[in-house]
Motif scaffolding. Sequence first.
Motif, PDB file in Angstrom:
ATOM      1  N   ALA A  27       0.839  -1.204   0.000  1.00  0.00           N
ATOM      2  CA  ALA A  27       0.000   0.000   0.000  1.00  0.00           C
ATOM      3  C   ALA A  27       0.871   1.249   0.000  1.00  0.00           C
ATOM      4  N   VAL A  28       1.962   1.223   0.756  1.00  0.00           N
ATOM      5  CA  VAL A  28       2.902   2.345   0.767  1.00  0.00           C
ATOM      6  C   VAL A  28       3.493   2.538  -0.625  1.00  0.00           C
ATOM      7  N   ALA A  29       3.946   1.445  -1.233  1.00  0.00           N
ATOM      8  CA  ALA A  29       4.553   1.523  -2.562  1.00  0.00           C
ATOM      9  C   ALA A  29       3.565   2.092  -3.572  1.00  0.00           C
ATOM     10  N   ALA A  30       2.313   1.640  -3.525  1.00  0.00           N
ATOM     11  CA  ALA A  30       1.307   2.135  -4.462  1.00  0.00           C
ATOM     12  C   ALA A  30       1.033   3.629  -4.238  1.00  0.00           C
ATOM     13  N   ALA A  31       0.970   4.045  -2.963  1.00  0.00           N
ATOM     14  CA  ALA A  31       0.709   5.460  -2.668  1.00  0.00           C
ATOM     15  C   ALA A  31       1.864   6.357  -3.103  1.00  0.00           C
ATOM     16  N   LEU A  32       3.075   5.817  -3.092  1.00  0.00           N
ATOM     17  CA  LEU A  32       4.243   6.610  -3.472  1.00  0.00           C
ATOM     18  C   LEU A  32       4.495   6.608  -4.970  1.00  0.00           C
ATOM     19  N   GLY A  33       3.802   5.754  -5.712  1.00  0.00           N
ATOM     20  CA  GLY A  33       3.963   5.719  -7.169  1.00  0.00           C
ATOM     21  C   GLY A  33       5.362   5.304  -7.566  1.00  0.00           C
ATOM     22  N   ALA A  50       8.467  -4.966   7.824  1.00  0.00           N
ATOM     23  CA  ALA A  50       7.460  -4.692   8.839  1.00  0.00           C
ATOM     24  C   ALA A  50       7.318  -3.180   8.906  1.00  0.00           C
ATOM     25  N   PHE A  51       6.091  -2.712   9.100  1.00  0.00           N
ATOM     26  CA  PHE A  51       5.817  -1.283   9.098  1.00  0.00           C
ATOM     27  C   PHE A  51       5.683  -0.786  10.534  1.00  0.00           C
ATOM     28  N   THR A  92      13.542  -8.192   8.116  1.00  0.00           N
ATOM     29  CA  THR A  92      14.918  -7.796   7.790  1.00  0.00           C
ATOM     30  C   THR A  92      14.997  -6.304   7.514  1.00  0.00           C
ATOM     31  N   GLU A  93      13.846  -5.718   7.140  1.00  0.00           N
ATOM     32  CA  GLU A  93      13.773  -4.293   6.831  1.00  0.00           C
ATOM     33  C   GLU A  93      12.555  -3.703   7.535  1.00  0.00           C
ATOM     34  N   LEU A  94      12.691  -2.482   8.017  1.00  0.00           N
ATOM     35  CA  LEU A  94      11.596  -1.797   8.684  1.00  0.00           C
ATOM     36  C   LEU A  94      11.221  -0.551   7.885  1.00  0.00           C
ATOM     37  N   ILE A  95       9.938  -0.347   7.659  1.00  0.00           N
ATOM     38  CA  ILE A  95       9.477   0.928   7.130  1.00  0.00           C
ATOM     39  C   ILE A  95       9.137   1.749   8.365  1.00  0.00           C
ATOM     40  N   VAL A  96       9.826   2.860   8.528  1.00  0.00           N
ATOM     41  CA  VAL A  96       9.681   3.660   9.739  1.00  0.00           C
ATOM     42  C   VAL A  96       9.096   5.022   9.390  1.00  0.00           C
ATOM     43  N   ALA A  97       8.080   5.403  10.146  1.00  0.00           N
ATOM     44  CA  ALA A  97       7.517   6.752  10.060  1.00  0.00           C
ATOM     45  C   ALA A  97       8.175   7.575  11.155  1.00  0.00           C
ATOM     46  N   ALA A  98       8.686   8.747  10.797  1.00  0.00           N
ATOM     47  CA  ALA A  98       9.352   9.615  11.773  1.00  0.00           C
ATOM     48  C   ALA A  98       8.943  11.058  11.551  1.00  0.00           C
ATOM     49  N   ARG A  99       8.743  11.757  12.630  1.00  0.00           N
ATOM     50  CA  ARG A  99       8.369  13.171  12.576  1.00  0.00           C
ATOM     51  C   ARG A  99       9.640  14.002  12.488  1.00  0.00           C
ATOM     52  N   SER A 100       9.713  14.847  11.457  1.00  0.00           N
ATOM     53  CA  SER A 100      10.876  15.722  11.299  1.00  0.00           C
ATOM     54  C   SER A 100      10.446  17.169  11.499  1.00  0.00           C
ATOM     55  N   LEU A 105       6.422  14.428   7.835  1.00  0.00           N
ATOM     56  CA  LEU A 105       6.467  13.011   8.174  1.00  0.00           C
ATOM     57  C   LEU A 105       7.390  12.319   7.192  1.00  0.00           C
ATOM     58  N   LEU A 106       8.482  11.806   7.711  1.00  0.00           N
ATOM     59  CA  LEU A 106       9.472  11.102   6.909  1.00  0.00           C
ATOM     60  C   LEU A 106       9.125   9.616   6.915  1.00  0.00           C
ATOM     61  N   LEU A 107       9.160   8.968   5.762  1.00  0.00           N
ATOM     62  CA  LEU A 107       9.050   7.513   5.661  1.00  0.00           C
ATOM     63  C   LEU A 107      10.370   7.016   5.113  1.00  0.00           C
ATOM     64  N   ALA A 108      10.951   6.042   5.801  1.00  0.00           N
ATOM     65  CA  ALA A 108      12.250   5.539   5.373  1.00  0.00           C
ATOM     66  C   ALA A 108      12.348   4.044   5.632  1.00  0.00           C
ATOM     67  N   ILE A 109      13.219   3.406   4.876  1.00  0.00           N
ATOM     68  CA  ILE A 109      13.525   1.992   5.088  1.00  0.00           C
ATOM     69  C   ILE A 109      14.781   1.916   5.947  1.00  0.00           C
ATOM     70  N   VAL A 110      14.677   1.157   7.034  1.00  0.00           N
ATOM     71  CA  VAL A 110      15.790   1.001   7.965  1.00  0.00           C
ATOM     72  C   VAL A 110      16.079  -0.495   8.105  1.00  0.00           C
ATOM     73  N   PRO A 111      17.325  -0.918   7.893  1.00  0.00           N
ATOM     74  CA  PRO A 111      17.649  -2.333   8.130  1.00  0.00           C
ATOM     75  C   PRO A 111      17.375  -2.678   9.587  1.00  0.00           C
ATOM     76  N   ALA A 112      16.688  -3.779   9.822  1.00  0.00           N
ATOM     77  CA  ALA A 112      16.332  -4.173  11.191  1.00  0.00           C
ATOM     78  C   ALA A 112      17.562  -4.398  12.068  1.00  0.00           C
ATOM     79  N   GLY A 113      18.675  -4.743  11.462  1.00  0.00           N
ATOM     80  CA  GLY A 113      19.896  -4.993  12.223  1.00  0.00           C
ATOM     81  C   GLY A 113      20.835  -3.798  12.290  1.00  0.00           C
TER      82      GLY A 113
END
Length: 181
Positions: A27-33, A50-51, A92-100, A105-113
């Motif tokens: 859903a995130v990928a579709a919304a971001l085009g 995981a989101f 293995t990867e986290l989609i993280v929402a962060a307030r800047s 609202l920043l959305l980023a991919i963060v390696p879980a490790g």
Amino acid sequence: SVRVALEEIGFARCPLPIHSGLVQPLAVAAALGVAGMGLQVRLLAGDRFAFAMHGASGLPGAENVSVTAEQADGRWRISGGARYVPYGDTATELIVAARSGRGRLLLAIVPAGAPGVRRETRPTLTGDHLTDLEFDDVEIEPVEVLAGESAGDRRGVEAMDAAQDLGTMAVAAELVGLSAW
């Protein structure tokens, strides 16, 4: 077709990381085009996502995000916590929402490790491995920022809303199948 597939998964009583690990990232990928194409490719290649969209309060939605993002020297760093991430222990990867700054609202991919990422998983009746995440000054690669990098970029909020809506439908469909069993 997503609803039907998830009803069948529920009917089979087969808990899988579908809702947070597949439906929400798609859903995130579709919304971001176009910006979300890389996410789709990684999902198809087998990366386990995981989101992290619930704030420290446990509530979902952009207004409840408790992870903060700061930018210095062209690099982003995040700190804070997210709760109730289904199957967050195996991602293995986290989609993280962060307030800047300035309400972005920043959305980023963060390696879980990644250094500074801590996970705490608790057992649940549903077996969905609910995980709380803590981010302690975690550096994000610029190419991993999906949305919210510039002022006025609302794509992060829109993607988060889309993920929550489709994720809710996915959980409901799975529960319908479980109830039918």
